[in-house]
Design a protein around this motif. Structure first.
Motif, PDB file in Angstrom:
ATOM      1  N   ALA A  70       0.819  -1.209   0.000  1.00 24.82           N
ATOM      2  CA  ALA A  70       0.000   0.000   0.000  1.00 24.82           C
ATOM      3  C   ALA A  70       0.852   1.258   0.000  1.00 24.82           C
ATOM      4  O   ALA A  70       0.450   2.288  -0.528  1.00 24.82           O
ATOM      5  N   VAL A  71       2.043   1.196   0.610  1.00 23.95           N
ATOM      6  CA  VAL A  71       2.952   2.349   0.650  1.00 23.95           C
ATOM      7  C   VAL A  71       4.342   1.898   0.196  1.00 23.95           C
ATOM      8  O   VAL A  71       5.302   1.966   0.958  1.00 23.95           O
ATOM      9  N   PRO A  72       4.492   1.418  -1.039  1.00 23.93           N
ATOM     10  CA  PRO A  72       5.761   0.823  -1.475  1.00 23.93           C
ATOM     11  C   PRO A  72       6.939   1.785  -1.501  1.00 23.93           C
ATOM     12  O   PRO A  72       8.084   1.352  -1.458  1.00 23.93           O
ATOM     13  N   HIS A  73       6.676   3.083  -1.570  1.00 24.11           N
ATOM     14  CA  HIS A  73       7.771   4.044  -1.643  1.00 24.11           C
ATOM     15  C   HIS A  73       8.037   4.730  -0.311  1.00 24.11           C
ATOM     16  O   HIS A  73       8.849   5.652  -0.238  1.00 24.11           O
ATOM     17  N   GLY A  74       7.355   4.305   0.741  1.00 22.27           N
ATOM     18  CA  GLY A  74       7.571   4.892   2.054  1.00 22.27           C
ATOM     19  C   GLY A  74       8.905   4.477   2.646  1.00 22.27           C
ATOM     20  O   GLY A  74       9.421   3.393   2.363  1.00 22.27           O
ATOM     21  N   ALA A  75       9.476   5.333   3.492  1.00 18.78           N
ATOM     22  CA  ALA A  75      10.766   5.022   4.115  1.00 18.78           C
ATOM     23  C   ALA A  75      10.675   3.780   4.998  1.00 18.78           C
ATOM     24  O   ALA A  75      11.636   3.013   5.100  1.00 18.78           O
ATOM     25  N   LEU A  76       9.518   3.555   5.617  1.00 21.96           N
ATOM     26  CA  LEU A  76       9.347   2.395   6.501  1.00 21.96           C
ATOM     27  C   LEU A  76       9.154   1.096   5.722  1.00 21.96           C
ATOM     28  O   LEU A  76       9.141   0.021   6.330  1.00 21.96           O
ATOM     29  N   SER A  77       9.009   1.192   4.397  1.00 22.63           N
ATOM     30  CA  SER A  77       8.720   0.015   3.571  1.00 22.63           C
ATOM     31  C   SER A  77       9.927  -0.506   2.807  1.00 22.63           C
ATOM     32  O   SER A  77       9.815  -1.522   2.118  1.00 22.63           O
ATOM     33  N   GLN A  78      11.048   0.173   2.892  1.00 19.00           N
ATOM     34  CA  GLN A  78      12.205  -0.209   2.082  1.00 19.00           C
ATOM     35  C   GLN A  78      12.871  -1.483   2.608  1.00 19.00           C
ATOM     36  O   GLN A  78      12.710  -1.839   3.777  1.00 19.00           O
ATOM     37  N   VAL A 163      10.816 -10.004  -1.647  1.00 22.47           N
ATOM     38  CA  VAL A 163      10.885 -10.552  -3.004  1.00 22.47           C
ATOM     39  C   VAL A 163       9.529 -10.441  -3.694  1.00 22.47           C
ATOM     40  O   VAL A 163       9.436 -10.064  -4.873  1.00 22.47           O
ATOM     41  N   ALA A 164       8.472 -10.771  -2.961  1.00 22.89           N
ATOM     42  CA  ALA A 164       7.125 -10.666  -3.528  1.00 22.89           C
ATOM     43  C   ALA A 164       6.810  -9.223  -3.916  1.00 22.89           C
ATOM     44  O   ALA A 164       6.204  -8.963  -4.965  1.00 22.89           O
ATOM     45  N   ALA A 165       7.243  -8.269  -3.081  1.00 24.92           N
ATOM     46  CA  ALA A 165       6.996  -6.858  -3.380  1.00 24.92           C
ATOM     47  C   ALA A 165       7.783  -6.414  -4.616  1.00 24.92           C
ATOM     48  O   ALA A 165       7.278  -5.649  -5.443  1.00 24.92           O
ATOM     49  N   VAL A 166       9.033  -6.878  -4.742  1.00 24.59           N
ATOM     50  CA  VAL A 166       9.841  -6.526  -5.905  1.00 24.59           C
ATOM     51  C   VAL A 166       9.188  -7.040  -7.189  1.00 24.59           C
ATOM     52  O   VAL A 166       9.056  -6.311  -8.181  1.00 24.59           O
ATOM     53  N   ARG A 176       7.228   0.803  -8.829  1.00 27.29           N
ATOM     54  CA  ARG A 176       8.330  -0.160  -8.745  1.00 27.29           C
ATOM     55  C   ARG A 176       8.995  -0.097  -7.366  1.00 27.29           C
ATOM     56  O   ARG A 176       9.137   0.969  -6.784  1.00 27.29           O
ATOM     57  N   TYR A 177       9.408  -1.260  -6.892  1.00 28.04           N
ATOM     58  CA  TYR A 177       9.985  -1.395  -5.557  1.00 28.04           C
ATOM     59  C   TYR A 177      11.324  -2.109  -5.674  1.00 28.04           C
ATOM     60  O   TYR A 177      11.443  -3.051  -6.466  1.00 28.04           O
ATOM     61  N   PRO A 178      12.352  -1.639  -4.913  1.00 24.72           N
ATOM     62  CA  PRO A 178      12.404  -0.551  -3.934  1.00 24.72           C
ATOM     63  C   PRO A 178      12.198   0.827  -4.570  1.00 24.72           C
ATOM     64  O   PRO A 178      12.221   0.964  -5.788  1.00 24.72           O
ATOM     65  N   ALA A 179      12.048   1.823  -3.714  1.00 24.15           N
ATOM     66  CA  ALA A 179      11.732   3.167  -4.195  1.00 24.15           C
ATOM     67  C   ALA A 179      12.801   3.695  -5.147  1.00 24.15           C
ATOM     68  O   ALA A 179      12.492   4.446  -6.073  1.00 24.15           O
ATOM     69  N   HIS A 180      14.049   3.292  -4.944  1.00 24.41           N
ATOM     70  CA  HIS A 180      15.136   3.760  -5.804  1.00 24.41           C
ATOM     71  C   HIS A 180      14.887   3.379  -7.261  1.00 24.41           C
ATOM     72  O   HIS A 180      15.205   4.155  -8.175  1.00 24.41           O
ATOM     73  N   TRP A 181      14.326   2.216  -7.493  1.00 26.32           N
ATOM     74  CA  TRP A 181      14.081   1.761  -8.859  1.00 26.32           C
ATOM     75  C   TRP A 181      12.980   2.558  -9.555  1.00 26.32           C
ATOM     76  O   TRP A 181      12.913   2.580 -10.776  1.00 26.32           O
TER      77      TRP A 181
END
Length: 325
Positions: A70-78, A163-166, A176-181
């Motif tokens: 739900a918040v893939p780009h949040g700092a707490l989600s990395q 891995v599932a999130a990526v 796209r996850y992680p946020a850097h991507w």
């Protein structure tokens, strides 16, 4: 009617109900991702643990799934926050369960110490508190695992979720996850023309164009802009003195921001014939080093910076004290 709307808006503000800036597609995608993530967690947890142990794991990993999908780009989600937060919390929880016989104190200390550990290791992840607590109150089955609990099921579940999130978020360009991507390959936008100031409406429109949940309100963004503008106005002159080994920032924001260190300087008093060799330390366009004149470097640099507590800040130059006769 206007009075009723004012009361309603005040109630919304007091309750902290945010404005909805995501599309129905984004909501459904987040829901589907969380479903897949929890499905993998339950499969792994039930393989190693009984129903009770599996349910305790689902409590913390289910919360992680909400953040990842739900918040893939949040700092707490990395990834480091997810894996590091769960692992360090599991270690703390098992340790408290082993060394503190009183369940009351062990449970409270496990969460408190886990929060401190996540802070210092820069992997704050709220579901980690539940992971630490489960190690203490999970009963004989989890207690029997000892420190093996850190690896199976905690580490395996955390890695599975990442891995599932990526994989899942990779199918959708905007999340796209992680946020850097999510920033790789994006084209730079035209710079705003001088004299055009951003408004609250612009920020709200930008948040809507992101089409992903952002854990900050438009009002908070406006406040940040105001504070940043006040901070920027404190020092607006370009550095007149360049020093070898010092760091300088161009004062830009986003992808244009850059910090350079002067590696070597020759004839700095000669604006056009001197030479400045510099190295890019942070930000920039990928170029690691360069050579220019002192005049060109002064025009690029907005102010000198130093690193404090992990971030770059403006260096405060103290004027030398004058002695009275």
């Amino acid at each position: 009617m206007s009075k009723v709307w004012r009361i309603a808006r005040e109630c919304y503000a007091l309750l902290g109900i945010p404005k909805n800036t995501t599309t129905h597609t984004e909501k459904l995608v987040s829901s589907a991702g969380a479903f897949i993530g929890v499905l993998t967690v339950y499969a792994v947890s039930s393989w190693y643990l009984s129903n009770l142990g599996a349910l305790l794991m689902l409590a913390s990993m289910g919360a992680t799934a909400v953040l990842l999908f739900a918040v893939p780009h949040g700092a707490l989600s990395q990834p480091w926050a997810v894996v590091g937060g769960h692992v360090v919390s599991a270690i703390v929880g098992v340790t408290c369960q082993l060394v503190i016989p009183n369940l009351f104190w062990a449970a409270a200390l496990s969460v408190g110490v886990a929060v401190a550990a996540m802070y210092y290791l820069r992997c704050i992840h709220p579901p980690g508190g539940a992971t630490a607590l489960a190690a203490v109150i999970g009963g004989p089955e989890l207690h029997a695992l000892g420190y093996a609990y850190v690896v199976t099921p905690v580490l395996i579940n955390a890695v599975n979720l990442v891995v599932a999130a990526v994989v899942f978020n990779g199918f959708f360009a905007w999340r796209r996850y992680p946020a850097h991507w999510s920033h790789i390959g994006s084209t730079s936008q035209p710079q705003p023309r001088a004299g055009i100031a951003l408004t609250q409406e612009d920020l709200a429109a930008a948040m809507e164009r992101l089409n992903t949940y952002v854990d900050i309100s438009t009002e908070e963004l406006v406040e940040l802009m105001e504070l940043a503008s006040e901070h920027a106005q404190e020092h607006v002159t370009h550095p007149q003195t360049l020093a070898q080994g010092s760091f300088y920032s161009n004062g830009e924001v986003g992808k244009r921001w850059c910090v350079r260190q002067i590696i070597k300087i020759e004839n700095p008093e000669q604006a056009t014939t001197g030479r400045v060799a510099y190295k890019t330390i942070a930000g920039g366009d990928g170029s690691d080093s360069g050579l220019c004149t002192p005049e060109a470097f002064r025009e690029w640099a907005r102010f000198e910076v130093v690193k404090q507590n992990g971030r770059w800040v403006k260096r405060q130059h103290v004027e030398p004290a004058r002695c009275s006769a």
